[in-house]
Design a protein around this motif. Structure first.
Motif, PDB file in Angstrom:
ATOM      1  N   MET A  28       0.805  -1.213  -0.070  1.00 35.99           N
ATOM      2  CA  MET A  28      -0.041   0.103   0.194  1.00 35.99           C
ATOM      3  C   MET A  28       1.044   1.325   0.042  1.00 35.99           C
ATOM      4  SD  MET A  28      -3.118   0.826   0.219  1.00 35.99           S
ATOM      5  CE  MET A  28      -4.116   2.111   0.454  1.00 35.99           C
ATOM      6  N   LYS A  29       1.979   1.036   0.556  1.00 38.09           N
ATOM      7  CA  LYS A  29       2.812   2.442   1.056  1.00 38.09           C
ATOM      8  C   LYS A  29       3.474   2.703  -0.573  1.00 38.09           C
ATOM      9  CE  LYS A  29       6.246   4.455   3.579  1.00 38.09           C
ATOM     10  NZ  LYS A  29       7.132   4.222   4.970  1.00 38.09           N
ATOM     11  N   LYS A  30       3.716   1.604  -1.334  1.00 40.92           N
ATOM     12  CA  LYS A  30       4.422   1.816  -2.521  1.00 40.92           C
ATOM     13  C   LYS A  30       3.275   2.556  -3.368  1.00 40.92           C
ATOM     14  CE  LYS A  30       7.487  -2.051  -2.561  1.00 40.92           C
ATOM     15  NZ  LYS A  30       7.886  -3.418  -3.125  1.00 40.92           N
ATOM     16  N   ILE A  31       2.135   2.165  -3.553  1.00 40.61           N
ATOM     17  CA  ILE A  31       0.905   2.858  -4.305  1.00 40.61           C
ATOM     18  C   ILE A  31       1.051   4.164  -4.009  1.00 40.61           C
ATOM     19  CG2 ILE A  31      -1.464   2.762  -4.929  1.00 40.61           C
ATOM     20  CD1 ILE A  31      -1.266  -0.183  -4.584  1.00 40.61           C
ATOM     21  N   VAL A  32       0.944   4.526  -2.546  1.00 40.93           N
ATOM     22  CA  VAL A  32       0.806   6.006  -2.185  1.00 40.93           C
ATOM     23  C   VAL A  32       1.942   6.629  -2.556  1.00 40.93           C
ATOM     24  CG1 VAL A  32       0.819   7.577  -0.145  1.00 40.93           C
ATOM     25  CG2 VAL A  32      -0.582   5.409  -0.199  1.00 40.93           C
ATOM     26  N   ASN A  33       3.128   6.296  -2.571  1.00 39.73           N
ATOM     27  CA  ASN A  33       4.474   6.953  -3.205  1.00 39.73           C
ATOM     28  C   ASN A  33       4.421   7.218  -4.521  1.00 39.73           C
ATOM     29  OD1 ASN A  33       5.569   7.175  -0.822  1.00 39.73           O
ATOM     30  ND2 ASN A  33       6.762   5.269  -0.716  1.00 39.73           N
ATOM     31  N   LEU A  44       1.835   7.260  -6.297  1.00 36.36           N
ATOM     32  CA  LEU A  44       0.694   8.333  -6.680  1.00 36.36           C
ATOM     33  C   LEU A  44       1.376   9.706  -6.361  1.00 36.36           C
ATOM     34  CD1 LEU A  44      -2.580   6.969  -5.543  1.00 36.36           C
ATOM     35  CD2 LEU A  44      -2.028   7.175  -7.988  1.00 36.36           C
ATOM     36  N   LEU A  45       2.082   9.897  -5.263  1.00 37.93           N
ATOM     37  CA  LEU A  45       2.489  11.119  -4.997  1.00 37.93           C
ATOM     38  C   LEU A  45       3.499  11.718  -5.828  1.00 37.93           C
ATOM     39  CD1 LEU A  45       2.885  13.455  -2.809  1.00 37.93           C
ATOM     40  CD2 LEU A  45       4.643  12.090  -1.673  1.00 37.93           C
TER      41      LEU A  45
END
Length: 53
Positions: free
Chosen positions: A1-6, A8-9
């Motif tokens: 999940m953290k990879k997806i947020v990064n 997108l950012l």
């Protein structure tokens, strides 16, 4: 999940940066330049009237 947020950012940052570059270049494309002198190789000065750049 953290990879997806990064990811997108990073994508949002890239889009914002490209939009800033485009908006910074756009007004410069057609702005009014006042008249100015051009000096030829022989030292003569020639007046160039105002124009859009």
């Amino acid at each position: 999940m953290k990879k997806i947020v990064n990811a997108l950012l990073l994508l949002v940052l890239a889009l914002n940066f490209s939009a800033c570059v485009v908006s910074a270049r756009a007004p410069r494309a057609h702005y009014w330049v006042r008249g100015y002198y051009v000096i030829d190789p022989y030292g003569g000065r020639h007046w160039v009237p105002g124009h859009y750049r």
